[in-house]
Design an enzyme around this catalytic site. Structure first.
Site, PDB file in Angstrom:
ATOM      1  CE  LYS A  86      -4.036   1.918   2.469  1.00  0.00           C
ATOM      2  NZ  LYS A  86      -5.026   1.721   3.559  1.00  0.00           N
TER       3      LYS A  86
ATOM      4  CB  SER B 153      -8.311   3.837   2.525  1.00  0.00           C
ATOM      5  OG  SER B 153      -7.491   3.183   3.492  1.00  0.00           O
TER       6      SER B 153
ATOM      7  CB  SER C 145      -8.802   1.156   5.517  1.00  0.00           C
ATOM      8  OG  SER C 145      -9.441   2.378   5.267  1.00  0.00           O
TER       9      SER C 145
HETATM   10  N1  GLN Z   1     -13.482   4.669   5.803  1.00  0.00           N
HETATM   11  C1  GLN Z   1     -12.885   5.192   7.006  1.00  0.00           C
HETATM   12  C2  GLN Z   1     -12.457   6.615   6.783  1.00  0.00           C
HETATM   13  O1  GLN Z   1     -12.678   7.099   5.740  1.00  0.00           O
HETATM   14  C3  GLN Z   1     -11.758   4.340   7.449  1.00  0.00           C
HETATM   15  C4  GLN Z   1     -10.517   4.573   6.708  1.00  0.00           C
HETATM   16  C5  GLN Z   1      -9.372   3.735   7.199  1.00  0.00           C
HETATM   17  O2  GLN Z   1      -9.550   2.772   7.928  1.00  0.00           O
HETATM   18  N2  GLN Z   1      -8.184   4.153   6.820  1.00  0.00           N
HETATM   19  O3  GLN Z   1     -11.906   7.253   7.628  1.00  0.00           O
END
Ligand code: GLN
Length: 493
Positions: A78, A158, A182
């Site tokens: 990532k 994400s 995410s």
């Molecule tokens: N969808 C959540 C956010 O937008 C979690 C994102 C994540 O876990 N990095 O903050």
């Protein structure tokens, strides 16, 4: 051998050990698969030269009888893990051209075990999002399509590039990060296995920070065993991260005994959301039947503060983000945009205005607001108190049960644009994942079934702090019961 990219990590490891496969062959097959998967937009930087070098080193190591489980295994990284001399931008424009001088501990652990880097993976900008639509490099396509349709779906976020590369047979595993879901939500959207360990299990050193008290590294793989293998490789105490905890990393693969007889599995009543699609309820019910059939005892539990988890998260996470992202000012990293003959503060303003995307700006504004004088007590401090109540809910529940079973997300993958204009609808994706993040607990998502239109659905298993072994063991039992053998058609190749 047929398609090498369809091998699981454990299968490849065993073939490599027996000399029936070389890391070079495996890596070459994956480099070709990465090329062939361009339309998915999972990779934003490919590193085939590094991969081949690492593959040759892996082959030498295997020959010398010095192999680890990840030796010779091609993985994707990532884009928020610092990789020395290689693109590391958390998919933001503001980090344009940034190539770190150092390696993140998580990736260093993989290279120390002999893993092979295929490239850097797309993600929502600074890991803010649930659909990978906020990336500066454009959205990632879900390898899965609905039955009888050619329409594209989001891969979740994400970690959209991480899941698309693994589900799309363009990596055997991928690193990912989970701040509020995410790892788990995109795993559910793509029929992959995701595990987020306990906060402090993996080092955050060299991970681009979003919300430091929540960010935790983890893995995406095609099954539970592979997840156990890869998690063991990246985990461990690191003196360079003061929040990483000095306790031994168990042999996670050995935890997959398949035996959950007598175990108590909690079913949180508050997760029965009004208006939740029937197929999600049905999947959850199915999961309950599976663990019962395997000899576990199912216990109804209460997590009374669940309904405050999303608002709490969307105060705490933006607050920390607004502070973490203050460092991007055009001076030290990446992008610098300055009006001609402008003053220093104009350079800051222009750089940040052009460097950050809309969602990141929204978070910075919310975060700055809740931290500002006069609002701090009402929002941030209050949220911290509620966060403690949420953690206490889990603590009490785990006095009675060994693990908790819930759906991972309230729906299957959705279409591009469906939620991107409505931040609240987007944030709702995290409703089942965010509570455990606030409490720092380990959690997984296991592919468990298909929606009515043929898209993957996931079940989530949560565990006590430091008890990833139970999370993995229960995940393995659900995986075995679910017999999730569906695969996406290789339409992109
Ligand atoms: N969808 C959540 C956010 O937008 C979690 C994102 C994540 O876990 N990095 O903050």
């Amino acid at each position: 051998m047929s398609d090498l990219t369809k091998l699981k990590i454990a299968e490849a490891r065993d073939l490599l050990a027996k000399g029936e496969l070389t890391a070079r062959e495996l890596t070459e097959a994956h480099i070709a698969a990465v090329e062939a998967a361009d339309t998915l937009n999972a990779y934003i930087e490919k590193t085939p030269e590094i991969a081949l070098k690492q593959a040759d080193a892996a082959d030498a190591r295997i020959k010398a009888g010095d192999a680890a489980s990840m030796t010779g295994i091609p993985v994707g990284i990532k884009d928020l893990f610092a990789t020395k001399g290689v693109h590391t931008q958390a998919c933001s424009h503001i980090l344009d051209g940034f190539k770190p001088e150092y390696e993140s501990t998580v990736t260093q652990n993989l290279w120390d075990d002999g893993a092979v880097m295929l490239g850097k993976l797309n993600m929502d900008e600074f890991a803010m999002g649930s659909s990978n639509e906020t990336s500066y490099y454009g959205p990632v396509k879900n390898p899965w399509r609905a039955e009888g349709s050619n329409a594209d779906f989001v891969p979740g976020g994400s970690s959209g590039g991480s899941v698309a590369s693994v589900a799309g047979y363009a990596a055997m595993g991928a690193t990912a990060s989970d701040t509020g879901g995410s790892i788990r939500q995109p795993a559910a959207f793509t029929g992959t296995f995701g595990i987020k360990p306990t906060y402090g299990r993996c080092s955050r050193y060299g991970m681009v920070a979003f919300a430091s008290s929540l960010d935790q590294a983890g893995t995406i793989t095609r099954d539970v065993r592979d997840g156990a293998i890869m998690l063991e490789s990246i985990a461990g105490f690191d003196p360079k991260d003061s929040t990483s905890v000095d306790i031994p990393v168990p042999n996670f693969e050995a935890a997959l005994t398949g035996d959950i007889r007598g175990m108590k599995i909690g079913i949180p009543q508050e997760y029965h959301l009004a208006g939740m699609p029937g197929e999600i309820e049905a999947l959850w019910h199915q999961g309950i039947e599976w663990v019962k059939a395997a000899g576990a005892e199912v216990v109804d539990i209460n997590l009374p503060h669940t309904k405050y988890a999303l608002p709490t998260y969307y105060i705490v996470a933006p607050a920390e983000a607004s502070s973490n992202l203050a460092r991007y000012d055009g001076v030290r990293y990446g992008l610098r945009e300055a009006p001609e003959n402008g003053a220093l503060d104009e350079m800051y303003e222009t750089t940040r205005a052009e460097g950050f995307g809309d969602e990141v700006k929204r978070r910075i504004m919310i975060g700055t607001y809740v931290l500002s004088a006069g609002y701090y007590d009402a929002y941030y401090l209050k949220a911290q108190k509620v966060r403690q109540l949420i953690a206490d809910d889990f603590k009490r529940a785990f006095e009675k049960v060994d693990a908790i079973l819930t759906p991972t997300a309230p729906s299957a993958a959705f279409a591009f644009g469906e939620k991107s204009d409505d931040p609240l609808a987007m944030y709702l994706n995290d409703v089942f994942t965010v509570p455990a993040s606030l409490a720092g607990l380990p959690g997984s998502s296991i592919p468990a079934g298909l929606s009515a239109n043929g898209l993957p659905l996931g079940l989530q298993v949560l565990g006590k702090a430091w008890d990833e072994e139970t999370v993995l063991r229960v995940s393995g039992v659900i995986e075995e019961a679910a017999v999730f053998t569906s695969q996406p058609e290789l339409w992109w190749r």
